[in-house]
Design a protein around this motif. Structure first.
Motif, mmCIF file in Angstrom:
data_model
loop_
_atom_site.group_PDB
_atom_site.id
_atom_site.type_symbol
_atom_site.label_atom_id
_atom_site.label_comp_id
_atom_site.label_asym_id
_atom_site.label_seq_id
_atom_site.Cartn_x
_atom_site.Cartn_y
_atom_site.Cartn_z
ATOM 1 N N LEU A 417 0.828 -1.210 0.000
ATOM 2 C CA LEU A 417 0.000 0.000 0.000
ATOM 3 C C LEU A 417 0.863 1.262 0.000
ATOM 4 O O LEU A 417 0.517 2.261 -0.618
ATOM 5 C CB LEU A 417 -0.928 0.006 1.213
ATOM 6 C CG LEU A 417 -2.024 -1.062 1.241
ATOM 7 C CD1 LEU A 417 -2.777 -1.006 2.559
ATOM 8 C CD2 LEU A 417 -2.980 -0.877 0.078
ATOM 9 N N SER A 418 2.002 1.205 0.688
ATOM 10 C CA SER A 418 2.872 2.379 0.764
ATOM 11 C C SER A 418 3.570 2.666 -0.556
ATOM 12 O O SER A 418 3.974 3.806 -0.814
ATOM 13 C CB SER A 418 3.929 2.176 1.863
ATOM 14 O OG SER A 418 3.315 2.009 3.120
ATOM 15 N N GLY A 419 3.715 1.644 -1.395
ATOM 16 C CA GLY A 419 4.393 1.838 -2.665
ATOM 17 C C GLY A 419 3.483 2.147 -3.826
ATOM 18 O O GLY A 419 3.958 2.514 -4.915
ATOM 19 N N LEU A 420 2.180 2.040 -3.620
ATOM 20 C CA LEU A 420 1.220 2.266 -4.714
ATOM 21 C C LEU A 420 0.786 3.725 -4.734
ATOM 22 O O LEU A 420 0.202 4.226 -3.769
ATOM 23 C CB LEU A 420 0.005 1.351 -4.540
ATOM 24 C CG LEU A 420 -1.071 1.446 -5.623
ATOM 25 C CD1 LEU A 420 -0.502 1.052 -6.982
ATOM 26 C CD2 LEU A 420 -2.264 0.565 -5.271
ATOM 27 N N LYS A 421 1.085 4.431 -5.832
ATOM 28 C CA LYS A 421 0.758 5.853 -5.953
ATOM 29 C C LYS A 421 -0.669 6.040 -6.487
ATOM 30 O O LYS A 421 -1.123 5.302 -7.360
ATOM 31 C CB LYS A 421 1.745 6.554 -6.890
ATOM 32 C CG LYS A 421 3.203 6.423 -6.466
ATOM 33 C CD LYS A 421 3.464 7.037 -5.089
ATOM 34 C CE LYS A 421 4.945 6.944 -4.719
ATOM 35 N NZ LYS A 421 5.206 7.507 -3.379
ATOM 36 N N ILE A 422 -1.324 7.057 -5.950
ATOM 37 C CA ILE A 422 -2.690 7.382 -6.357
ATOM 38 C C ILE A 422 -2.657 8.603 -7.273
ATOM 39 O O ILE A 422 -1.945 9.578 -7.009
ATOM 40 C CB ILE A 422 -3.577 7.674 -5.125
ATOM 41 C CG1 ILE A 422 -3.608 6.455 -4.205
ATOM 42 C CG2 ILE A 422 -4.988 8.052 -5.561
ATOM 43 C CD1 ILE A 422 -4.202 5.213 -4.816
ATOM 44 N N PHE A 423 -3.462 8.536 -8.362
ATOM 45 C CA PHE A 423 -3.550 9.638 -9.311
ATOM 46 C C PHE A 423 -4.955 10.239 -9.305
ATOM 47 O O PHE A 423 -5.913 9.610 -8.835
ATOM 48 C CB PHE A 423 -3.189 9.154 -10.718
ATOM 49 C CG PHE A 423 -1.757 8.754 -10.880
ATOM 50 C CD1 PHE A 423 -0.797 9.679 -11.264
ATOM 51 C CD2 PHE A 423 -1.352 7.448 -10.621
ATOM 52 C CE1 PHE A 423 0.530 9.324 -11.400
ATOM 53 C CE2 PHE A 423 -0.029 7.075 -10.751
ATOM 54 C CZ PHE A 423 0.920 8.022 -11.146
ATOM 55 N N ASP A 424 -5.040 11.450 -9.829
ATOM 56 C CA ASP A 424 -6.326 12.165 -9.875
ATOM 57 C C ASP A 424 -7.383 11.320 -10.575
ATOM 58 O O ASP A 424 -7.179 10.841 -11.691
ATOM 59 C CB ASP A 424 -6.137 13.489 -10.618
ATOM 60 C CG ASP A 424 -7.398 14.332 -10.640
ATOM 61 O OD1 ASP A 424 -8.219 14.193 -9.710
ATOM 62 O OD2 ASP A 424 -7.550 15.134 -11.579
ATOM 63 N N GLY A 425 -8.524 11.127 -9.917
ATOM 64 C CA GLY A 425 -9.632 10.386 -10.507
ATOM 65 C C GLY A 425 -9.621 8.902 -10.248
ATOM 66 O O GLY A 425 -10.550 8.196 -10.663
ATOM 67 N N ASP A 426 -8.583 8.364 -9.571
ATOM 68 C CA ASP A 426 -8.546 6.928 -9.271
ATOM 69 C C ASP A 426 -9.707 6.553 -8.349
ATOM 70 O O ASP A 426 -10.224 7.378 -7.580
ATOM 71 C CB ASP A 426 -7.222 6.545 -8.603
ATOM 72 C CG ASP A 426 -6.075 6.477 -9.601
ATOM 73 O OD1 ASP A 426 -6.362 6.597 -10.815
ATOM 74 O OD2 ASP A 426 -4.922 6.311 -9.179
ATOM 75 N N ARG A 427 -10.088 5.252 -8.417
ATOM 76 C CA ARG A 427 -11.212 4.756 -7.616
ATOM 77 C C ARG A 427 -10.794 3.451 -6.926
ATOM 78 O O ARG A 427 -10.389 2.498 -7.594
ATOM 79 C CB ARG A 427 -12.440 4.520 -8.500
ATOM 80 C CG ARG A 427 -12.865 5.751 -9.264
ATOM 81 C CD ARG A 427 -14.080 5.505 -10.138
ATOM 82 N NE ARG A 427 -13.895 4.451 -11.116
ATOM 83 C CZ ARG A 427 -13.264 4.596 -12.276
ATOM 84 N NH1 ARG A 427 -12.722 5.777 -12.589
ATOM 85 N NH2 ARG A 427 -13.148 3.598 -13.114
ATOM 86 N N LEU A 428 -10.912 3.424 -5.603
ATOM 87 C CA LEU A 428 -10.560 2.250 -4.809
ATOM 88 C C LEU A 428 -11.844 1.570 -4.336
ATOM 89 O O LEU A 428 -12.710 2.213 -3.742
ATOM 90 C CB LEU A 428 -9.706 2.671 -3.609
ATOM 91 C CG LEU A 428 -9.294 1.560 -2.631
ATOM 92 C CD1 LEU A 428 -8.453 0.504 -3.332
ATOM 93 C CD2 LEU A 428 -8.544 2.149 -1.437
ATOM 94 N N TYR A 429 -11.959 0.260 -4.610
ATOM 95 C CA TYR A 429 -13.160 -0.502 -4.273
ATOM 96 C C TYR A 429 -12.809 -1.559 -3.218
ATOM 97 O O TYR A 429 -11.873 -2.353 -3.414
ATOM 98 C CB TYR A 429 -13.734 -1.190 -5.497
ATOM 99 C CG TYR A 429 -14.232 -0.248 -6.572
ATOM 100 C CD1 TYR A 429 -15.559 0.173 -6.598
ATOM 101 C CD2 TYR A 429 -13.384 0.221 -7.563
ATOM 102 C CE1 TYR A 429 -16.020 1.031 -7.582
ATOM 103 C CE2 TYR A 429 -13.828 1.087 -8.547
ATOM 104 C CZ TYR A 429 -15.146 1.487 -8.548
ATOM 105 O OH TYR A 429 -15.600 2.347 -9.525
#
Length: 553
Positions: A417-429
């Protein structure tokens, strides 16, 4: 007061002018021209409203004329004839060719003085006349075209670059700029020559990008429109970088950074608006020119200049990502695109609830070139170097489409989780844990069954009523929740949310089975024939032998 009119009233028939007369309507008289009414029903469309003080009447304009005096009368659907006249009952022909509507009203009033005193005249243009223009230059369909009066240049040239239709009454005229992609034409420098010798120009790229009608003038009867082809030597300019739309187009004199910025739709939110960069080709390479905002409207661009809007060093403060499902605070949260981690996003949402199924969670990328997942599968590229058969490549491409923009994550693994980058508009389910397994395939009672810790695949098959008659007992699989990975029983720990699938024994394809049966019967018949032939041959030999022995005796 109306001697000629009274005579017409007594006859009550169609006058020599072709007008039908009706009387005592609205405290006056009403006249209509059947031919004019029919033509009005087939009138051509036109753009915008008509100014009575500037619109010049001409042959085939369809008019309605109302005369208001002591007794009113109304003429509906009268057309300006080839002589430029309109025929008015009792008055006769009045020439209105070349007059504005306001001037024609005054002239009809003056011509009617002998019959109607102190009258006021109101002319309504029912349908503007069609006009004829000539389109020439590099278009595929040059020639003369009939178009509606008040048409603009884009309407006038549309058919000459698309289908060559000469009559727009039978053509479907596009109201968008899609035809700008039809051929490589100089749409920014269209020449219009008027009958009076004057010349004007149209810039359709500016018109569609900015919306100013000045760049798309109305055409007039007899105009000659010249549209040239572009080639590799045609000078161009472009706008790119932190703008809403990158765009390259033909350069014309007078282009400025401000105009190009308008073509690009303006700045992006994350743009640095304090300057623009102009890159210009020189003998030694490319020169970068910084243009300050106060000079954007006056700096003259040269052919093949490239304008680039810089991005700001500041982070995108409008970026956000969504979290759905079993978290304490589902919703949309602010992120720093490309910097915020999945762990931080999960913490913003309050963490998982007790009902979460973390092993089935996944992240959907928002798409777009900035968030595009790297190493995308390209079947065409792989065909060049792979010895894979076509069906194999098609299978690979189909598999890729199933998980496009989908990132599987294990919410129990903090390092991941610490290595996964989030970008604008991403959706986590994060789905709900229902503590069930789904058993399907060749079992007697497929469906959902309660999850029991420690139970194996055969236990769940038994709960589903056991194997069906067509089950292949050697092909039982455990399909994991979330990433849908297939395992053999014993290769993985069965968890809540998993699926158990029982495959079926192969079934002969009907046509192949029939073909096999026919071949089997054919071989059987062939064998019988061989046996009968052998028996016949042996019988013949025995008969011959017996006959020879009888002769000897």
């Amino acid at each position: 007061m109306y001697p000629a009119l009274a005579q017409n009233n007594q006859s009550n028939n169609q006058s020599a002018t072709g007008l039908n007369l009706n009387f005592d309507i609205f405290d006056g008289s009403y006249y209509s021209d059947p031919l004019g009414i029919q033509l009005a029903a087939r009138q051509l469309p036109y753009d915008g409203t008509i100014d009575k003080s500037t619109y010049e009447l001409g042959v085939n304009d369809l008019l309605s004329i109302r005369v208001e005096a002591s007794k009113n009368f109304f003429i509906r659907g009268v057309m300006v004839n080839p002589a430029g006249d309109v025929i008015i009952p009792s008055v006769g022909p009045v020439n209105v060719d070349g007059l504005t509507i306001s001037e024609a009203e005054q002239k009809i009033k003056e011509e009617s003085e002998d019959y109607v005193k102190n009258a006021s005249v109101v002319i309504t243009l029912e349908s503007p006349r069609p006009i004829y223009i000539q389109v020439t230059g590099g278009v595929p369909y040059p020639g003369k075209y009939m178009i509606p009066s008040q048409s603009r240049v884009d309407q006038a040239i549309y058919s000459s670059v698309t289908d060559g239709s000469r009559d727009l009454r039978n053509a479907s005229l596009s109201n968008s700029s899609d035809f700008l992609t039809k051929g490589n034409y100089a749409y920014r420098n269209i020449k219009i020559e008027r009958e009076d010798g004057s010349v004007v120009h149209a810039d359709l790229v500016s018109y569609f990008r900015i919306g100013d009608g000045e760049f798309n003038p109305k055409v007039k009867d007899g105009d000659i429109i010249t549209l040239k082809k572009q080639n590799i030597e045609t000078p161009k300019v472009s706008i790119s970088g932190a703008v809403k739309a990158d765009y390259e187009f033909q350069h014309i004199d007078g282009d400025t950074p401000k105009k190009l910025l308008q073509f690009g739709g303006g700045f992006e939110v994350i743009a640095d608006t304090s300057y623009l960069m102009v890159f210009r080709r020189t003998d030694t390479g490319a020169e970068k020119i910084i243009v300050e905002p106060e000079n954007w409207d006056t700096f003259k661009l040269q052919p093949n200049d490239r304008v680039v809007a810089p991005f700001s060093d500041e982070k995108n403060t409008s970026a956000s990502a969504w979290v759905y499902g079993e978290v304490e605070i589902p919703g949309n949260f602010p992120v720093y695109s490309g910097e915020t981690t999945a762990l931080e996003l999960l913490e913003l949402s309050g963490g998982l609830t007790n009902n979460a199924l973390p092993q089935a969670a996944y992240l959907m990328r928002s798409g777009g070139f900035r968030n595009e997942i790297p190493n995308k599968f390209n079947a065409d590229l792989m065909r060049r170097t792979s010895d894979q058969v076509i069906q194999g490549l098609e299978y690979l491409e189909a598999e890729t489409k199933l998980s496009r923009n989908k990132v599987y994550i294990d919410l129990k693994d903090e390092s991941q989780l610490s290595g996964l980058k989030i970008f604008d508009g991403d959706r986590l389910y994060i789905p709900r844990d229902e503590s069930t397994l789904f058993v399907f395939g060749q079992v007697n009672n497929p469906g959902y069954f309660p999850y029991t810790s420690g139970a194996n695949a055969m236990d769940y098959v038994s709960r589903a009523g056991g194997f069906a008659l067509s089950a292949d007992k050697d092909r039982v699989f455990v399909i994991k929740a979330g990433n849908a990975t297939w395992y053999r029983p014993g290769e993985t720990e069965i968890q809540s949310g998993d699926r158990i699938f029982v495959d079926r024994q192969p079934v002969e394809e009907l046509n192949a089975l029939r073909s096999y049966q026919i071949q089997k019967e054919s071989i059987k018949n062939t064998r019988i024939q061989l046996i009968m032939t052998g028996i016949t041959t042996i019988t013949g030999i025995i008969t011959t032998y017996v006959a020879i022995q009888n002769i000897r005796n």
